[in-house]
Design an enzyme around this catalytic site. Structure first.
Site, short mmCIF file in Angstrom:
data_model
loop_
_atom_site.label_atom_id
_atom_site.label_comp_id
_atom_site.label_asym_id
_atom_site.label_seq_id
_atom_site.Cartn_x
_atom_site.Cartn_y
_atom_site.Cartn_z
N LYS A 13 24.87 2.13 79.20
CA LYS A 13 25.25 3.50 78.85
C LYS A 13 26.31 3.49 77.74
O LYS A 13 26.91 2.44 77.47
CB LYS A 13 25.80 4.21 80.09
CG LYS A 13 27.17 3.71 80.54
CD LYS A 13 27.62 4.37 81.83
CE LYS A 13 28.99 3.84 82.22
NZ LYS A 13 29.30 4.10 83.64
N TYR A 268 52.94 5.72 56.59
CA TYR A 268 53.38 7.11 56.75
C TYR A 268 54.75 7.19 57.42
O TYR A 268 55.00 6.52 58.41
CB TYR A 268 52.37 7.89 57.61
CG TYR A 268 51.11 8.25 56.86
CD1 TYR A 268 51.12 9.27 55.90
CD2 TYR A 268 49.92 7.59 57.12
CE1 TYR A 268 49.95 9.61 55.21
CE2 TYR A 268 48.76 7.93 56.44
CZ TYR A 268 48.78 8.93 55.49
OH TYR A 268 47.63 9.26 54.81
C1 LIG Z 1 29.48 2.89 84.46
C2 LIG Z 1 28.84 2.80 85.78
C3 LIG Z 1 28.54 1.57 86.37
C4 LIG Z 1 29.00 0.24 85.79
O1 LIG Z 1 30.37 0.05 86.04
P1 LIG Z 1 31.13 -1.30 85.65
O2 LIG Z 1 32.43 -1.15 86.31
O3 LIG Z 1 31.23 -1.33 84.17
O4 LIG Z 1 30.32 -2.43 86.18
C5 LIG Z 1 27.79 1.57 87.53
N1 LIG Z 1 27.40 2.74 88.09
C6 LIG Z 1 27.70 3.93 87.57
C7 LIG Z 1 27.25 5.17 88.25
C8 LIG Z 1 28.45 4.02 86.42
O5 LIG Z 1 28.76 5.21 85.92
#
Ligand SMILES: *Cc1c(COP(=O)(O)O)cnc(C)c1O
Length: 375
Positions: A13, A268
Site C-alpha cells: 500500500k 533562510y
Molecule cells: C499497513 C497495514 C499492515 C502492515 O503493517 P506493518 O506494520 O507495516 O507490517 C497490515 N494490515 C493493515 C490493515 C495495515 O493497514
C-alpha cells in the site's frame, strides 16, 4: 514445531511504503507472493496492471462508484458496512460477475471494521452482514480480517483480547453457515514476534487458512518493539535481526562546493552562522523530496562515508552540508540521505527519531519526484 501454514499477503500500500509499487509489486510476486495489499481501489487498478495473476486486496474503504472497478480488475475488497456491500453487489450484478469480500472485524482499534459489540452481540449487525453472502449472492465471503494494533507491546494482553473477540466473530460466522476461506490477521510485529502459529491454529479451528499481512518487514526493516518485550527475544525476531536488511537507499548529489569566511550566514533567516572559515556543499534535495525541514541544523548526511552536518534551514529544493572536515568533496559526489555509505549507515529510525515520527512515515514521505530505481 508443527509445520506452519500461512499465506503471505504482501503489503504494498501507499506506493509500497514509498518504495514504488511498480518496482516492488512485481518483485514480491516474483519472489513467490500470491497476494498484494493496497490502499485504495485506484492503487488496486495500478497493481492489477503490474501483476495480472496476483490476488489483490484493497484494505482501505471502497467508496460509492468504485464497485465497477473492483469487479473489472478482479480485486478483493475489505468491507464492514452494509452500504459497501450494496455498492459491491450492485456492481457485480451489473457486470454479471462476483466480488470476493474480506469482512473486517474491529477488535479494538476503532478504525475500520464492524465493532465487536455490533457484530458479536445479540441483535447486532452480524446477521444482516452475513445474510448478504447467501449462496445466490454475487458477494463471496473470501476472508475475515482484523488488525492487531499493539503486537509490538511487551504486554500481550491487548493482542490476546483482540484474538478472543475475533474468535467470537468466527463462531458467529460459522453458526450462520458461511464459510470464509482466509483468516487474514497480523502485521510485521505480529509475524516477527511469533504470532503466526497462533493465527494459523485459530484459522484451522474454523476450517480456514491463515493469511498474514506484513508491510515494513518486507522492506527489510524491523519494527521497534517495546524495550520490555520478551527477553530473550522470540526466535522469529532474533532470526529476522540476522537476515533482514533495509532494501532502500535514498541518495542525491553534491551540486556545488564553496568556501565561506567566519561570520557567513547560511540559508533562510541565517539560522546558522559560520564560526570559522568553512567549506559548504550544496545538495540537491529539499523538503519537496521529503528531507524534513526539522532536520536543518539537527542532522547529518553521508558524504565520502562521513557524516556531514546539515547547516541552516532546509530549502524547498536544496540543503547545505558542512564538509569542512571532509576533504576532496566535489560537485557530483554521492550524498546518502538514508542508507549505507562507506560502512556507516543512516537508518529510517535515525530520521524518525530526529523528526518525532516512525519509519513508516519517513519512507512514505520521500517525494514523488525522487526516482525509484531497482538495483
Ligand atoms: C499497513 C497495514 C499492515 C502492515 O503493517 P506493518 O506494520 O507495516 O507490517 C497490515 N494490515 C493493515 C490493515 C495495515 O493497514
Amino acid at each position: 514445531m508443527a509445520a506452519l501454514h500461512a499465506e503471505l499477503l504482501a503489503i504494498v500500500k501507499a506506493n509500497a511504503y514509498g518504495h514504488s509499487l511498480s518496482v516492488c509489486a512485481p518483485a514480491v510476486v516474483r519472489a513467490g507472493a500470491r497476494w498484494l495489499g493496497v490502499s485504495s481501489v485506484e492503487e488496486g487498478v495500478a497493481a492489477r496492471a503490474l501483476c495480472p495473476e496476483a490476488g489483490i486486496l484493497v484494505i482501505g474503504s471502497v467508496f460509492p462508484g468504485h464497485g465497477a472497478a473492483v469487479v473489472e480488475h478482479r480485486l478483493s475488497a475489505v468491507a464492514w458496512q452494509l452500504w459497501q456491500l450494496d455498492e459491491l453487489e450492485a456492481a457485480a450484478r451489473t457486470a454479471r460477475g462476483s466480488v470476493p469480500v474480506h469482512l473486517e472485524i474491529d477488535t479494538g482499534m476503532s478504525r475500520q471494521g464492524v465493532a465487536p459489540e455490533e457484530f458479536n452481540a445479540e441483535g447486532g449487525q452480524a446477521d444482516a452482514l452475513l445474510a448478504r453472502f447467501h449462496p445466490g449472492s454475487p458477494l463471496r465471503l473470501e476472508g475475515v480480517m482484523t488488525h492487531l494494533f499493539a503486537a509490538d507491546e511487551a504486554d500481550g494482553r491487548v493482542t490476546e483480547a483482540q484474538l478472543a473477540l475475533l474468535e467470537e466473530a468466527l463462531r458467529r460466522i460459522k453458526a450462520a453457515g458461511v464459510h470464509p476461506e482466509w483468516l487474514n490477521v497480523g502485521n510485521s510485529a505480529a509475524l516477527l514476534s511469533g504470532k503466526a502459529a497462533r493465527i494459523a491454529a485459530l484459522a484451522a479451528r474454523y476450517e480456514m487458512k491463515a493469511m498474514l499481512r506484513p508491510g515494513l518487514a518486507l522492506y527489510g526493516v524491523i519494527p521497534q518493539f517495546d524495550p520490555k518485550f520478551e527477553s530473550p527475544e522470540p526466535e522469529t525476531l532474533a532470526a529476522a535481526r540476522e537476515r533482514l536488511h533495509p532494501v532502500l537507499t535514498w541518495k542525491t548529489r553534491v551540486a556545488g562546493v564553496r568556501a565561506v569566511p567566519a561570520g557567513a550566514v547560511v540559508g533562510y533567516n541565517g539560522t546558522f552562522v559560520a564560526t570559522e572559515p568553512m567549506r559548504l556543499a550544496l545538495v540537491a534535495a529539499g523538503y519537496v523530496d521529503g528531507l524534513d525541514r526539522r532536520l536543518g541544523n539537527h542532522f547529518s548526511l553521508l558524504v565520502h562515508g562521513t557524516r556531514a552536518p546539515l547547516v541552516g534551514r532546509i530549502s524547498m529544493d536544496s540543503a547545505v552540508l558542512d564538509v569542512t572536515e571532509i576533504s576532496g568533496v566535489e560537485p557530483g559526489d554521492e550524498v546518502v540521505i538514508l542508507g549505507e555509505q562507506g560502512g556507516d549507515c543512516i537508518t529510517a529510525f535515525d530520521h524518525a527519531e530526529a523528526t518525532g515520527t516512525i519509519p513508516w512515515e519517513v519512507f512514505t514521505r520521500i517525494g514523488e519526484r525522487v526516482p525509484r530505481i531497482a538495483v
